[in-house]
Design an enzyme around this catalytic site. Sequence first.
Site, short mmCIF file in Angstrom:
data_model
loop_
_atom_site.label_atom_id
_atom_site.label_comp_id
_atom_site.label_asym_id
_atom_site.label_seq_id
_atom_site.Cartn_x
_atom_site.Cartn_y
_atom_site.Cartn_z
N ILE A 71 0.84 -1.20 0.00
CA ILE A 71 0.00 0.00 0.00
C ILE A 71 0.87 1.25 0.00
O ILE A 71 1.92 1.29 0.64
CB ILE A 71 -0.94 0.01 1.23
CG1 ILE A 71 -2.01 1.10 1.10
CG2 ILE A 71 -0.17 0.13 2.51
CD1 ILE A 71 -3.07 0.82 0.09
N GLY A 127 0.14 -5.66 0.09
CA GLY A 127 -0.94 -5.69 -0.89
C GLY A 127 -0.59 -6.46 -2.15
O GLY A 127 -1.48 -6.98 -2.83
N ASP A 130 -1.67 -9.85 -1.48
CA ASP A 130 -3.13 -9.93 -1.62
C ASP A 130 -3.51 -10.15 -3.07
O ASP A 130 -4.35 -11.00 -3.38
CB ASP A 130 -3.77 -8.62 -1.13
CG ASP A 130 -3.67 -8.43 0.38
OD1 ASP A 130 -4.04 -9.36 1.11
OD2 ASP A 130 -3.23 -7.36 0.80
N GLU A 150 1.72 -6.58 6.59
CA GLU A 150 0.79 -5.68 7.25
C GLU A 150 0.99 -5.58 8.77
O GLU A 150 0.84 -4.50 9.35
CB GLU A 150 -0.66 -6.11 6.95
CG GLU A 150 -1.13 -5.74 5.56
CD GLU A 150 -0.76 -6.75 4.50
OE1 GLU A 150 -1.26 -6.66 3.37
OE2 GLU A 150 0.07 -7.65 4.80
#
Length: 277
Positions: A71, A127, A130, A150
Site C-alpha cells: 500500500i 498488498g 493480496d 501488514e
Amino acid sequence: METQNYTTIKITQQNPNSPVFTLSLNRPHHSNALSLQFFTEFPNAISSLDQNPNVSVILLSATGNHFCSGIDLTSLSSLIADVQSSDRGRSGEKLLRQIKHMQDAITSIEKCRKPVIACVHGACIGGGVDILSACDVRYCTKDAFFSVKEVDLAITADLGSLQRLPGIVGFGNAMELALTARRFSGLEAKELGLVSKVFGCREEMEEGVRVIAEGIAAKSPLAVIGTKRVMLKSRDLTLDQGLDHVATWNSATLLSSDLEAVIKAQLRKTKPSFSKL
C-alpha cells in the site's frame, strides 16, 4: 500495442493476433505501491478485459524493478485523515465502505471469467501478496521476494491474504508468514506452493509464461472459464455440493460447438478452433 490509458496500470497486447493480454502495475518510480486510484482503475481494467471477446488469458505483471511494494503510505495517511471525524460511528462506517471497495478491487481477479496469471519479479509485499493470492496461477523469478507485511504496519491484513493464503500454502504456513511478516524468497515460495515455477530471470519468465498462456488460450473457452469457476466455487462447498455444482454447470455448457470441434479435430488429427466468448 497499448489499448487504453490509465494512471496506475496499463494494458498491452504484445501480438495483435494473440488472445493473451498483459495487465501491468505501472507506478515504477514508486515500486508499484498501491495508491487509492489503483483500487478504482484495477477492477475497471479487469472488467474490460473480461468483457472483451478477443481476450482469453490475462497476464498480470509490473513495470520497473518490483512487482508491488504494498500500500502507498501517502495514500494510507490520506485515507485515515479522510475518514476521521468527531462521530466515531460515522467514521467507522465510512472506513468500512472504503475497505470493502479495496477488497472488491482485488476480488475482481476471481470474478473475472478469464484466467489471470501472475508474473512476479522483485518485491511482492503486503498488498502485492493480496493480489498474488487472488490470481489463478502464479510464477516468479529467482530474485523475487515476498512478505505478508501488514502486521509490521500495525494493520491486520484485510485485502484477502489471510483468507486466501491458507488454501494455497496451508494454514500453518500462512499463519507463520502473517504473524512474522518475514521476507521469503522465490524458491521458498515454490516450496510452499505459492508459485508453480521459478524462472531464472524476468525475460525467461515472460517468454515461458507467455507460452503457457497461449496454450491455455488455444483450448475451449467454455471449458477454461468453467474450470476456473468450478474450482473457485468448490473451495466453499462440500465434496457432494461441488460435484453437484459441476454437474449443473456441465448440463448447461457441455453440449456445445466446442465439444463438436474437439471431436472432429481428434478424428481428423488436426487442431480444433473455437468461437470467441
